[in-house]
Scaffold this motif. Structure first.
Motif, PDB file in Angstrom:
ATOM      1  N   ALA A  82       0.844  -1.197   0.000  1.00  0.00           N
ATOM      2  CA  ALA A  82       0.000   0.000   0.000  1.00  0.00           C
ATOM      3  C   ALA A  82       0.875   1.242   0.000  1.00  0.00           C
ATOM      4  CB  ALA A  82      -0.919  -0.010   1.219  1.00  0.00           C
ATOM      5  N   PRO A  83       0.478   2.286  -0.733  1.00  0.00           N
ATOM      6  CA  PRO A  83       1.287   3.508  -0.789  1.00  0.00           C
ATOM      7  C   PRO A  83       1.293   4.229   0.546  1.00  0.00           C
ATOM      8  CG  PRO A  83      -0.825   3.850  -1.862  1.00  0.00           C
ATOM      9  CD  PRO A  83      -0.741   2.386  -1.540  1.00  0.00           C
ATOM     10  N   VAL A  84       2.290   5.067   0.727  1.00  0.00           N
ATOM     11  CA  VAL A  84       2.493   5.792   1.982  1.00  0.00           C
ATOM     12  C   VAL A  84       2.042   7.239   1.827  1.00  0.00           C
ATOM     13  CG1 VAL A  84       4.208   6.614   3.644  1.00  0.00           C
ATOM     14  CG2 VAL A  84       4.437   4.328   2.625  1.00  0.00           C
ATOM     15  N   ALA A  85       1.271   7.700   2.806  1.00  0.00           N
ATOM     16  CA  ALA A  85       0.891   9.110   2.886  1.00  0.00           C
ATOM     17  C   ALA A  85       1.443   9.688   4.177  1.00  0.00           C
ATOM     18  CB  ALA A  85      -0.629   9.270   2.851  1.00  0.00           C
ATOM     19  N   LEU A  86       2.134  10.804   4.073  1.00  0.00           N
ATOM     20  CA  LEU A  86       2.615  11.539   5.239  1.00  0.00           C
ATOM     21  C   LEU A  86       1.679  12.707   5.493  1.00  0.00           C
ATOM     22  CD1 LEU A  86       4.632  12.555   7.398  1.00  0.00           C
ATOM     23  CD2 LEU A  86       5.961  13.587   5.536  1.00  0.00           C
ATOM     24  N   VAL A  87       1.132  12.756   6.707  1.00  0.00           N
ATOM     25  CA  VAL A  87       0.265  13.856   7.117  1.00  0.00           C
ATOM     26  C   VAL A  87       0.940  14.576   8.274  1.00  0.00           C
ATOM     27  CG1 VAL A  87      -2.032  14.545   7.907  1.00  0.00           C
ATOM     28  CG2 VAL A  87      -1.771  12.515   6.456  1.00  0.00           C
ATOM     29  N   THR A  88       1.205  15.858   8.124  1.00  0.00           N
ATOM     30  CA  THR A  88       1.860  16.599   9.193  1.00  0.00           C
ATOM     31  C   THR A  88       0.813  17.180  10.144  1.00  0.00           C
ATOM     32  OG1 THR A  88       1.921  18.716   7.998  1.00  0.00           O
ATOM     33  CG2 THR A  88       3.768  17.177   7.656  1.00  0.00           C
ATOM     34  N   GLY A  89       1.235  17.381  11.398  1.00  0.00           N
ATOM     35  CA  GLY A  89       0.311  17.890  12.399  1.00  0.00           C
ATOM     36  C   GLY A  89      -0.893  16.994  12.555  1.00  0.00           C
ATOM     37  N   ALA A  90      -0.645  15.679  12.654  1.00  0.00           N
ATOM     38  CA  ALA A  90      -1.710  14.698  12.484  1.00  0.00           C
ATOM     39  C   ALA A  90      -2.178  14.029  13.766  1.00  0.00           C
ATOM     40  CB  ALA A  90      -1.250  13.622  11.490  1.00  0.00           C
ATOM     41  N   ALA A  91      -1.747  14.495  14.925  1.00  0.00           N
ATOM     42  CA  ALA A  91      -2.117  13.822  16.164  1.00  0.00           C
ATOM     43  C   ALA A  91      -3.543  14.130  16.593  1.00  0.00           C
ATOM     44  CB  ALA A  91      -1.150  14.215  17.281  1.00  0.00           C
ATOM     45  N   ARG A  92      -4.042  15.304  16.222  1.00  0.00           N
ATOM     46  CA  ARG A  92      -5.322  15.762  16.742  1.00  0.00           C
ATOM     47  C   ARG A  92      -6.126  16.461  15.651  1.00  0.00           C
ATOM     48  NH1 ARG A  92      -5.021  19.959  20.033  1.00  0.00           N
ATOM     49  NH2 ARG A  92      -6.787  19.345  21.339  1.00  0.00           N
ATOM     50  N   GLY A 130      -7.106   2.845   2.502  1.00  0.00           N
ATOM     51  CA  GLY A 130      -6.102   1.840   2.187  1.00  0.00           C
ATOM     52  C   GLY A 130      -4.666   2.311   2.211  1.00  0.00           C
ATOM     53  N   TRP A 131      -4.433   3.565   2.525  1.00  0.00           N
ATOM     54  CA  TRP A 131      -3.070   4.066   2.612  1.00  0.00           C
ATOM     55  C   TRP A 131      -2.376   3.539   3.859  1.00  0.00           C
ATOM     56  CZ3 TRP A 131      -0.850   7.557  -0.913  1.00  0.00           C
ATOM     57  CH2 TRP A 131      -1.710   8.119  -1.846  1.00  0.00           C
ATOM     58  N   ARG A 132      -1.051   3.477   3.819  1.00  0.00           N
ATOM     59  CA  ARG A 132      -0.246   3.395   5.039  1.00  0.00           C
ATOM     60  C   ARG A 132       0.078   4.818   5.461  1.00  0.00           C
ATOM     61  NH1 ARG A 132       4.882   0.456   4.011  1.00  0.00           N
ATOM     62  NH2 ARG A 132       4.542   1.009   1.832  1.00  0.00           N
ATOM     63  N   LEU A 133       0.062   5.068   6.767  1.00  0.00           N
ATOM     64  CA  LEU A 133       0.141   6.435   7.250  1.00  0.00           C
ATOM     65  C   LEU A 133       1.405   6.704   8.045  1.00  0.00           C
ATOM     66  CD1 LEU A 133      -1.997   8.587   6.667  1.00  0.00           C
ATOM     67  CD2 LEU A 133      -2.907   6.274   6.484  1.00  0.00           C
ATOM     68  N   ALA A 134       2.097   7.769   7.653  1.00  0.00           N
ATOM     69  CA  ALA A 134       3.156   8.357   8.463  1.00  0.00           C
ATOM     70  C   ALA A 134       2.518   9.521   9.209  1.00  0.00           C
ATOM     71  CB  ALA A 134       4.313   8.831   7.592  1.00  0.00           C
ATOM     72  N   ILE A 135       2.368   9.378  10.508  1.00  0.00           N
ATOM     73  CA  ILE A 135       1.668  10.353  11.340  1.00  0.00           C
ATOM     74  C   ILE A 135       2.703  11.272  11.978  1.00  0.00           C
ATOM     75  CG2 ILE A 135       0.131  10.660  13.321  1.00  0.00           C
ATOM     76  CD1 ILE A 135      -0.854   7.758  12.803  1.00  0.00           C
ATOM     77  N   HIS A 136       2.801  12.499  11.494  1.00  0.00           N
ATOM     78  CA  HIS A 136       3.742  13.441  12.084  1.00  0.00           C
ATOM     79  C   HIS A 136       3.099  14.161  13.256  1.00  0.00           C
ATOM     80  CE1 HIS A 136       4.842  17.737  12.538  1.00  0.00           C
ATOM     81  NE2 HIS A 136       6.029  17.196  12.752  1.00  0.00           N
ATOM     82  N   CYS A 137       3.885  14.395  14.289  1.00  0.00           N
ATOM     83  CA  CYS A 137       3.424  15.202  15.414  1.00  0.00           C
ATOM     84  C   CYS A 137       4.567  16.072  15.897  1.00  0.00           C
ATOM     85  CB  CYS A 137       2.900  14.334  16.554  1.00  0.00           C
ATOM     86  SG  CYS A 137       4.167  13.342  17.379  1.00  0.00           S
ATOM     87  N   GLY A 138       4.208  17.133  16.600  1.00  0.00           N
ATOM     88  CA  GLY A 138       5.193  17.974  17.255  1.00  0.00           C
ATOM     89  C   GLY A 138       5.251  17.621  18.722  1.00  0.00           C
ATOM     90  N   SER A 139       4.418  18.269  19.526  1.00  0.00           N
ATOM     91  CA  SER A 139       4.414  18.017  20.971  1.00  0.00           C
ATOM     92  C   SER A 139       3.360  17.008  21.413  1.00  0.00           C
ATOM     93  CB  SER A 139       4.180  19.336  21.719  1.00  0.00           C
ATOM     94  OG  SER A 139       2.942  19.911  21.331  1.00  0.00           O
ATOM     95  N   LEU A 192       8.981   3.287   6.455  1.00  0.00           N
ATOM     96  CA  LEU A 192       7.774   2.895   5.736  1.00  0.00           C
ATOM     97  C   LEU A 192       7.962   2.817   4.229  1.00  0.00           C
ATOM     98  CD1 LEU A 192       4.917   4.956   7.485  1.00  0.00           C
ATOM     99  CD2 LEU A 192       5.225   2.482   7.519  1.00  0.00           C
ATOM    100  N   GLY A 193       8.895   3.592   3.733  1.00  0.00           N
ATOM    101  CA  GLY A 193       9.070   3.753   2.301  1.00  0.00           C
ATOM    102  C   GLY A 193       8.815   5.201   1.933  1.00  0.00           C
ATOM    103  N   PRO A 194       9.277   5.636   0.767  1.00  0.00           N
ATOM    104  CA  PRO A 194       9.107   7.036   0.379  1.00  0.00           C
ATOM    105  C   PRO A 194       7.633   7.385   0.216  1.00  0.00           C
ATOM    106  CG  PRO A 194       9.895   5.729  -1.470  1.00  0.00           C
ATOM    107  CD  PRO A 194       9.957   4.841  -0.276  1.00  0.00           C
ATOM    108  N   PRO A 195       7.217   8.552   0.676  1.00  0.00           N
ATOM    109  CA  PRO A 195       5.800   8.900   0.591  1.00  0.00           C
ATOM    110  C   PRO A 195       5.343   9.181  -0.835  1.00  0.00           C
ATOM    111  CG  PRO A 195       7.057  10.724   1.483  1.00  0.00           C
ATOM    112  CD  PRO A 195       7.999   9.568   1.391  1.00  0.00           C
ATOM    113  N   THR A 196       4.193   8.620  -1.165  1.00  0.00           N
ATOM    114  CA  THR A 196       3.550   8.905  -2.446  1.00  0.00           C
ATOM    115  C   THR A 196       2.699  10.164  -2.346  1.00  0.00           C
ATOM    116  OG1 THR A 196       3.496   6.562  -3.044  1.00  0.00           O
ATOM    117  CG2 THR A 196       1.916   7.986  -4.153  1.00  0.00           C
ATOM    118  N   GLY A 223      11.681  10.233  -4.359  1.00  0.00           N
ATOM    119  CA  GLY A 223      11.443   9.469  -5.575  1.00  0.00           C
ATOM    120  C   GLY A 223      10.062   8.922  -5.822  1.00  0.00           C
ATOM    121  N   ALA A 224       9.139   8.981  -4.839  1.00  0.00           N
ATOM    122  CA  ALA A 224       7.829   8.363  -5.039  1.00  0.00           C
ATOM    123  C   ALA A 224       6.684   9.364  -5.050  1.00  0.00           C
ATOM    124  CB  ALA A 224       7.570   7.318  -3.952  1.00  0.00           C
TER     125      ALA A 224
END
Length: 251
Positions: A4-14, A28-37, A81-85, A129-130
């Motif tokens: 499954a492709p990777v999606a990075l979402v920033t500020g994603a905790a709340r 169906g995406w795999r998620l890279a969940i970015h957070c700060g604090s 996870l792999g490079p984000p699509t 690259g992705a």
């Protein structure tokens, strides 16, 4: 192996970011969940998603005010996870900056989170690259109805709007870049609200009578628009900014 492709979402905790993560996970995406604090909330969100679908979400902490942080974040996502699509630039800082008391440090912070970090994240994700799709979360008021006392925020966020349109041309046809311009979105606040949350609540109370839809938007409604922009159904859309504001910009 999970393909499954990777999606990075920033500020994603709340709030809106977490709603976007949940919707893309359901898509169906795999998620890279970015957070700060908000690491504890991000970890809880990832744990929930991984219960539903094992190894489908991971948390990445980064202070996007740091110049090196965007490249480091993309590299960490690529390794784990792999490079984000897909990249969804949702992280933002927001606080009043009356001109009489505006400081260089405030300008630097608001530009770093609302403009510089998204630009550097797109650059790093492209190099990985992705990357095929970018969605930038914008503020409908910064272009349509700029509010006084928010000069640095308005300028930085409107810069992200211009960046969305510029990169839609520069990166086409390989990468589609679009935006979602938010009006007033209902969201939970902490028991002890931050200054930004307090200001947001004040804005909402004042604006509700002027919203033609007579209600606030929901994080799930924002997430649905992001989901559609990342889908094949929106395959010919590039450089578009979709307002999610209940027609507030028009009155």
């Amino acid at each position: 192996m999970n393909e499954a492709p990777v999606a990075l979402v920033t500020g994603a905790a709340r709030r809106v970011g977490a709603a976007i993560v949940r919707r893309l996970h359901a898509d169906g995406w795999r998620l890279a969940i970015h957070c700060g604090s908000s690491r504890e909330e991000a970890d809880a969100l990832a744990a929930q998603l991984n219960t539903e679908r094992p190894a489908s979400a991971q948390v990445f902490s980064a202070d996007l005010r740091r110049e090196q942080a965007p490249a480091e974040l993309i590299d960490a996502v690529r390794l784990r996870l792999g490079p984000p699509t897909a990249l969804v630039n949702n992280a933002s800082s927001y606080h009043p900056t009356p001109l009489a008391s505006l400081t260089p440090a405030q300008i630097d912070e608001l530009v770093a989170t609302n403009l510089k970090a998204p630009l550097l994240l797109i650059q790093a994700a492209l190099a990985a690259g992705a990357l095929r799709q970018v969605v930038n979360l914008l503020d409908v008021h910064t272009r349509q109805q700029p509010r006084p006392g928010l000069s640095a925020y308005n300028a930085a966020k409107d810069g992200l709007w211009a960046l969305t349109e510029t990169l839609a041309v520069e990166l086409a046809p390989a990468v589609r870049v679009n935006g979602v311009a938010l009006g007033h979105i209902a969201a939970e606040v902490r028991a002890e609200p931050s200054e930004a949350e307090r200001q947001d609540l004040i804005d909402k109370d004042a604006q509700l009578p002027h919203i033609p839809m007579r209600r606030f938007g929901t994080p799930a409604e924002v997430a649905a628009v992001v989901s559609w922009l990342l889908s094949e159904q929106a395959g010919y859309l590039a450089g578009a900014v979709i307002p999610v504001d209940g027609a507030r910009r028009l009155v």
